[in-house]
Design a protein around this motif. Structure first.
Motif, mmCIF file in Angstrom:
data_model
loop_
_atom_site.group_PDB
_atom_site.id
_atom_site.type_symbol
_atom_site.label_atom_id
_atom_site.label_comp_id
_atom_site.label_asym_id
_atom_site.label_seq_id
_atom_site.Cartn_x
_atom_site.Cartn_y
_atom_site.Cartn_z
ATOM 1 N N ILE A 21 0.844 -1.199 0.000
ATOM 2 C CA ILE A 21 0.000 0.000 0.000
ATOM 3 C C ILE A 21 0.878 1.247 0.000
ATOM 4 C CG2 ILE A 21 -1.622 1.357 1.392
ATOM 5 C CD1 ILE A 21 -2.913 -1.302 2.232
ATOM 6 N N ALA A 48 -4.165 -0.783 -2.985
ATOM 7 C CA ALA A 48 -4.914 0.305 -2.366
ATOM 8 C C ALA A 48 -5.988 -0.320 -1.484
ATOM 9 C CB ALA A 48 -5.542 1.200 -3.423
ATOM 10 N N GLU A 49 -6.363 0.389 -0.422
ATOM 11 C CA GLU A 49 -7.356 -0.126 0.510
ATOM 12 C C GLU A 49 -8.350 0.985 0.808
ATOM 13 O OE1 GLU A 49 -7.285 -3.172 4.272
ATOM 14 O OE2 GLU A 49 -5.816 -1.533 4.261
ATOM 15 N N LEU A 87 -9.455 -4.295 -0.320
ATOM 16 C CA LEU A 87 -8.215 -4.237 -1.091
ATOM 17 C C LEU A 87 -8.478 -4.284 -2.593
ATOM 18 C CD1 LEU A 87 -6.120 -6.762 1.032
ATOM 19 C CD2 LEU A 87 -5.723 -4.289 0.881
ATOM 20 N N GLY A 104 -3.276 -1.374 -6.951
ATOM 21 C CA GLY A 104 -2.986 0.045 -6.899
ATOM 22 C C GLY A 104 -2.641 0.645 -8.252
#
Length: 236
Positions: free
Chosen positions: A37, A43-44, A49, A52
């Motif tokens: 991340i 990305a969260e 999740l 990204g």
């Protein structure tokens, strides 16, 4: 990479399921996820999740730098699809697997169970057999040593001597045939894209077994493969 693959290829969105799917201890999973991340590889958010944007950036840079095959082949494959109506794909051999760079679906059912950027074993796909057939023998032996010849359908070739015999037949005729070996009810052909001795990729066509015409498809795919090869920058 194991974590990234798990997020990309499934609907896993939380760390607990991710640790369970990958076999990693939860603490290790949490630590690696946090680092990914931070590097924008994952990305969260509220939905959990996801991959990204950094991966998209890197993929775009790679495409601009090296995937000229896709740029050249795209228009020809669109024309091929428009002329015949069958599913058209562009494939390359990457490591021990076949990866599809482009796929144009036919309107018929069933749909071919492949996807762009998906990785599939070479022994049960037309593209894989075409790519193996025109690769150096030592490369083929290494791939088969590391690859389980798992059956996807009752027609899948799972015996190594029989597969090698099929690769010899593929070289003689100039194209591979998938006789329902990857998916029941679908037949396909694959023609290698070659520049002299350099293997660049493969063009595939597939359709319902009852209406698919392998010789006609192979002829059309061969013409397109030759056109693509003629437009590519010459290799070494």
């Amino acid at each position: 990479m194991t974590l990234l693959d798990a997020v990309a290829e499934s609907d896993i969105t939380n760390r607990r399921d991710l640790a369970r799917a990958t076999g990693l201890p939860q603490a290790s999973c949490n630590r690696i996820v946090a680092r990914l991340i931070a590097e924008r590889m994952l990305a969260e958010g509220p939905a959990g999740l996801r991959l990204g944007l950094r991966l998209f950036e890197l993929g775009t840079q790679a495409a601009q730098a090296g995937l000229t095959l896709l740029d050249v082949a795209g228009p020809y494959l669109l024309d091929l699809h428009g002329a015949l109506g069958w599913t058209v794909q562009l494939a390359v051999l990457d490591g021990d697997t076949v990866i599809y760079l482009l796929k144009i679906n036919a309107s018929h059912r069933p749909r071919l169970d492949t996807r762009v950027a998906g990785r599939f074993p070479p022994h049960c796909t037309g593209a894989g057999k075409a790519l193996l057939a025109f690769s150096p023998p030592e490369l083929v032996d290494g791939i088969l040593d590391r690859t389980a010849l798992t059956a996807r359908t009752p027609s899948t070739i799972t015996d190594r001597p029989r597969l090698l015999s099929e690769l010899q037949a593929t070289r003689r005729r100039g194209y591979a045939i998938d006789r329902g070996e990857f998916q029941i009810g679908l037949t396909g052909v694959a023609v290698p894209i070659r520049q002299r001795t350099r293997l660049v990729g493969a063009v595939t066509l597939s359709g319902p077994t009852e209406s698919f015409d392998p010789p006609r498809a192979a002829h059309a795919a061969r013409v397109v493969a030759q056109l693509i090869a003629s437009r590519l920058t010459p290799g070494p």
